[in-house]
Design a protein around this motif. Structure first.
Motif, mmCIF file in Angstrom:
data_model
loop_
_atom_site.group_PDB
_atom_site.id
_atom_site.type_symbol
_atom_site.label_atom_id
_atom_site.label_comp_id
_atom_site.label_asym_id
_atom_site.label_seq_id
_atom_site.Cartn_x
_atom_site.Cartn_y
_atom_site.Cartn_z
ATOM 1 N N ASN A 11 0.824 -1.216 0.000
ATOM 2 C CA ASN A 11 0.000 0.000 0.000
ATOM 3 C C ASN A 11 0.853 1.258 0.000
ATOM 4 O OD1 ASN A 11 -2.201 -1.629 -0.002
ATOM 5 N ND2 ASN A 11 -2.847 -1.214 2.111
ATOM 6 N N ARG A 15 0.706 4.070 -2.875
ATOM 7 C CA ARG A 15 0.472 5.481 -2.570
ATOM 8 C C ARG A 15 1.570 6.357 -3.166
ATOM 9 N NH1 ARG A 15 -0.057 8.275 3.459
ATOM 10 N NH2 ARG A 15 -0.176 10.422 2.688
ATOM 11 N N TYR A 46 -16.384 13.898 4.608
ATOM 12 C CA TYR A 46 -16.239 12.634 3.893
ATOM 13 C C TYR A 46 -17.434 12.485 2.947
ATOM 14 C CZ TYR A 46 -12.939 11.654 7.656
ATOM 15 O OH TYR A 46 -11.886 11.719 8.534
ATOM 16 N N VAL A 59 -12.147 13.096 0.515
ATOM 17 C CA VAL A 59 -11.986 13.641 1.862
ATOM 18 C C VAL A 59 -11.581 15.100 1.727
ATOM 19 C CG1 VAL A 59 -10.749 13.490 4.052
ATOM 20 C CG2 VAL A 59 -11.248 11.411 2.756
ATOM 21 N N THR A 85 -4.842 9.778 -4.088
ATOM 22 C CA THR A 85 -3.897 9.112 -3.199
ATOM 23 C C THR A 85 -4.505 7.778 -2.754
ATOM 24 O OG1 THR A 85 -2.543 9.347 -1.196
ATOM 25 C CG2 THR A 85 -4.788 10.218 -1.122
ATOM 26 N N TYR A 87 -5.343 5.492 0.793
ATOM 27 C CA TYR A 87 -5.383 5.395 2.253
ATOM 28 C C TYR A 87 -4.763 4.060 2.622
ATOM 29 C CZ TYR A 87 -7.203 5.631 7.016
ATOM 30 O OH TYR A 87 -7.325 5.679 8.381
ATOM 31 N N GLU A 88 -3.548 4.092 3.163
ATOM 32 C CA GLU A 88 -2.752 2.878 3.325
ATOM 33 C C GLU A 88 -3.407 1.843 4.227
ATOM 34 O OE1 GLU A 88 1.360 3.410 4.212
ATOM 35 O OE2 GLU A 88 1.509 5.263 3.039
ATOM 36 N N ARG A 89 -4.069 2.286 5.279
ATOM 37 C CA ARG A 89 -4.616 1.315 6.234
ATOM 38 C C ARG A 89 -5.635 0.377 5.577
ATOM 39 N NH1 ARG A 89 -8.723 3.133 10.773
ATOM 40 N NH2 ARG A 89 -10.074 2.753 8.985
ATOM 41 N N ASP A 90 -6.517 0.937 4.739
ATOM 42 C CA ASP A 90 -7.575 0.140 4.111
ATOM 43 C C ASP A 90 -7.278 -0.184 2.654
ATOM 44 O OD1 ASP A 90 -8.898 0.380 6.508
ATOM 45 O OD2 ASP A 90 -10.130 2.068 5.844
ATOM 46 N N GLN A 94 -8.653 7.104 -3.001
ATOM 47 C CA GLN A 94 -9.511 8.245 -2.693
ATOM 48 C C GLN A 94 -8.865 9.534 -3.165
ATOM 49 O OE1 GLN A 94 -10.002 8.165 1.558
ATOM 50 N NE2 GLN A 94 -7.892 8.702 1.983
ATOM 51 N N TYR A 96 -8.050 13.558 -2.125
ATOM 52 C CA TYR A 96 -7.976 14.624 -1.121
ATOM 53 C C TYR A 96 -8.379 15.931 -1.809
ATOM 54 C CZ TYR A 96 -5.439 11.601 2.138
ATOM 55 O OH TYR A 96 -5.077 10.599 2.992
#
Length: 412
Positions: A11, A15, A46, A59, A85, A87-90, A94, A96
């Motif tokens: 991820n 990114r 959001y 976002v 970009t 979102y690395e966690r999920d 998305q 910005y």
């Protein structure tokens, strides 16, 4: 066993690839808002942007969201400026969003009306906050594009009406994504500068989309917070922006704004002439009264002996009257000559007049004026003339004999 990588590494790489892709780092998206949520703690927005066949999550962080001039709603069609970009966690793709405005006449008018109502309720349009313009400003700060026709219109009118007034330019972008921040910075910079007596924010005509930046809440609040009077002259007479309501004075065009900011030298000359005429009329009236009184007294037999003395005094009065009339005329001529000399001096110091005679200014990549002795081979420079610019590369710098004078040009 084949080498593997962790999901977090994947991820992070994805990114990095997205954010280094130039087309994805400066996006303008047209889409409909759906699933809109304003986080009650953070203030972040959001939502989803979608068209007929696709959608993307978006976002908008609080520092950007609080500057919006309209309340976003589900179903609203907007233009969103931002970057793509991950979102690395999920692992979620998305956008910005840095800036957003309604798209279409109906949505734009709704946003305009909402912001106008909000600022009016806060008192930003109140008449008691409006400040008068100085009758004869020594220096006018101008917030506009340095290449626009509005600046030339203002310069032409002021040089014709009152050439003793100096102009201090804060060059800004008047349209585009960077225009809002640029205009806000220009207003604040001129408000801090003690040389400017008032601030003129102006640009020429254009479409409603071109003028939309002047409906910005940030620009409105920057103008309201100014210590100095603010004049707004955006577009044409039929164009009204939020800045027009906040400013101390609204002018229909840049030229009309220049006329409001400075007096007309011809009016001053006319007033001097009228004073001269009034002085002459008063002297003639006083003389006539004296002659009438002398003639009435001269008819008496007891005053016949003083007739010669009275005639001498009458001649003396004539001389005084002629001297007073001549002094008044000389004073008026001296004032007119002083005004012409000052106007000629101001015109001779006009940098644009120097450029019009064939000279050019040397600017570096940062836009700063440079002297030849500071240049280096291989350096990129721009030669700025009266009507055109030329981008050049320095091949060689040879120092010449004699005195060199460096003139520093101030850029705000």
């Amino acid at each position: 066993m084949a080498e593997y990588i962790r999901i977090s590494t994947l991820n992070a790489l994805a990114r990095q690839v997205l954010e280094q892709c130039e087309p994805l780092s400066n996006l303008i998206l047209l889409g409909e808002i759906s699933n809109f949520t304003r986080h009650y703690k953070s203030g972040h927005l959001y939502f989803t942007l979608k068209d007929e066949t696709a959608s993307v999550k978006a976002v908008m962080f609080r520092d950007k969201a609080r500057l919006l001039g309209f309340p976003p709603q589900n179903g609203m069609l907007v233009l969103a400026y931002g970057r793509a970009t991950l979102y690395e966690r999920d692992g979620a793709f998305q956008v910005y969003v840095e800036f957003m405005r309604p798209f279409g006449a109906g949505a734009a008018q709704m946003a305009f009306d909402a912001l106008k109502k909000k600022l009016e309720e806060e008192g930003l349009f109140a008449a008691e906050h409006k400040r008068p313009l100085p009758p004869v400003p020594r220096c006018i700060g101008i917030v506009t594009s340095k290449t626009g026709a509005a600046l030339q219109d203002v310069c032409n009118v002021i040089s014709r009406r009152w050439p003793l007034t100096k102009l201090l330019l804060a060059p800004v972008s008047v349209q585009g994504i960077e225009a809002e921040q640029s205009i806000v910075q220009g207003i604040r910079a001129l408000d801090r500068d003690d040389r400017a007596d008032l601030i003129l924010v102006t640009r020429g005509g254009g479409s409603k989309e071109d003028l939309w930046v002047f409906n910005s809440e940030r620009i409105a609040r920057a103008a309201y917070a100014c210590r100095k009077p603010v004049v707004s002259a955006v577009g044409h007479e039929i164009d009204y922006t939020i800045l027009d309501y906040v400013a101390d004075v609204r002018a229909p065009t840049p030229s009309a704004a220049a006329e409001l900011c400075v007096p007309d030298k011809r009016q001053f000359l006319q007033e001097i002439y009228n004073l001269e005429q009034n002085i002459q009329k008063n002297i003639q009236s006083r003389l006539q009264m004296c002659y009438n009184r002398v003639n009435a007294l001269g008819a008496g037999a007891a005053l016949q002996a003083f007739h010669g003395s009275l005639e001498a005094r009458a001649q003396q009065v004539d001389r005084y009257a002629a001297a007073a009339s001549g002094a008044a005329a000389a004073a008026a001529a001296a004032r007119e000559q002083a005004l012409r000399s000052a106007a000629a001096l101001a015109a001779s110091l006009d940098p644009y007049a120097v450029l019009a005679r064939g000279y050019a200014m040397v600017r570096d990549d940062a836009g700063n004026c440079r002297t030849v002795d500071t240049l280096r081979p291989g350096q990129n420079i721009t030669l700025c003339g009266a009507a055109a610019q030329a981008v050049c590369t320095v091949q060689n710098v040879t120092m010449t004999q004699g005195d060199n004078t460096n003139e520093n040009a101030e850029n705000l």
